[in-house]
Scaffold this active site. Sequence first.
Site: not given
Length: 368
Positions: A128, A130, A158
């Site tokens: 990801s 992120e 996460y």
Amino acid sequence: MDRTKAIIFGATGQDGSHLADLLISKGYEVTAVSRRCSVDNTQRIKHLLDHERFHLVQGDITDASSVINILQDIENVDEVYNLAAQSHVGVSFKQPGLTWDITGKGCLNILQSIVDLGLHCRFYQASSSEMFGDSYDVNEHGEKYQNEQTKFLPQSPYAIAKCAAHYMTRLFREANGLHASAGILFNHEGERRGENFVTRKITKWIGNFVRWKKHVADEETEWESTYEPAMTFSEDDIHIHPKVAEGENIKFPKLRLGNLDAFRDWGYAGDYVEAMWLMLQQEQPDDYVVCTGKTYTIRDFLDEAFGYIGIEDWSDFVVVDPKFYRPAEVDYLRGDHSKIKEKTGWEPKHDLDGLVRTMMEHDLNGII
Ligand code: NAP
Ligand code: G4F
């Protein structure tokens, strides 16, 4: 006839369902893994449930024995996609342990099982953007971007779990010789997006609002694509005094959101599963950034989505609620997809305008 066989962990999610559609359309035999749930979690794949090449099995990636059993039961599996995750960044601050077990360790359970069983399949990990967190590079035009060389500076439990899974995938590629690739995907959305991610929260709210306005507030009035309300506003709710329900003060809650100033590189999920598949068709495994290369704020998305129903100024409809702020935020994401374009020819097919149109058409569901 020998068909290509794939297993999708996370098949009931947004991406899993699009990927299942893609693989079925390519003639694959698809095993879709769904976890045990007290309610039906197969909404996004219900159109595939009776397909002769689609097989639904139960399993959970936090349970290594469950993963082994699934991999063992399918003879000569060719491709394994790990899309399973606790995928909500905000939730990961409140449930970090669960997020770690699923989003981080779950990936290891699959990789280790592939090695222990001696399988010769190809593996895809859903990494990801992120993972970049607060990190970016700057190009010769002074523009910020992230690509495969940008360092990771994760800002949430996460993102840290995703980094662990990403590095684990890389390690198994290098140490065990697995054909294991990771797609570093930037935000991708669509009509199947979970309703607590910001884009879908917005388009779903607008759909419900228009439905309410047309069917509850004023049955007689055709919705015009301009804002012509008989409305007044209180601090938290929209009050309407409809012609059809005289005297009644019917309320419709405002759209409550958190930080509106973060930048995201939003693409369409249907385009991005194509990139996952292409990665596994390459001779050599590798890591690839998948994105549109453009970035917008939540305010820009609100402009587009409200603009779709003719509302230019959405400020009366939206409340900023600190409840939706995160303890740490990722302020700026804009990817550079040069590598995947060069190696596989992949390019996104939707811009923000097309993405919003697709989502709004779905959430308005024929109302206008
Ligand atoms: P999603 O809609 O939240 O789907 C996640 C899937 O994982 C669901 O099928 C979910 O099952 C399943 N799952 C959760 N816990 C599990 C467990 N313990 N065992 C087995 N399955 C489990 O996410 P998505 O948007 O499709 O994203 C797919 C993957 O890409 C995720 O790994 C996500 O972190 C990653 N990713 C997404 C984006 C994006 O913008 N969408 C960007 C980058 C990376 P239920 O249906 O039962 O909940
Ligand atoms: O839609 P979001 O929750 O997506 P976020 O946090 O960027 O994560 C998504 O994309 C990642 C890829 O970069 C995936 F790995 C991850 O699994 C997930 O799919 O939030 C987007 C932005 C954030 O800055 C958030 O603070 O929108 C802001 N926001 C503002 N109000 C909100 C809200 N986010 C949510 N979910 N809900 C709000 O009310």
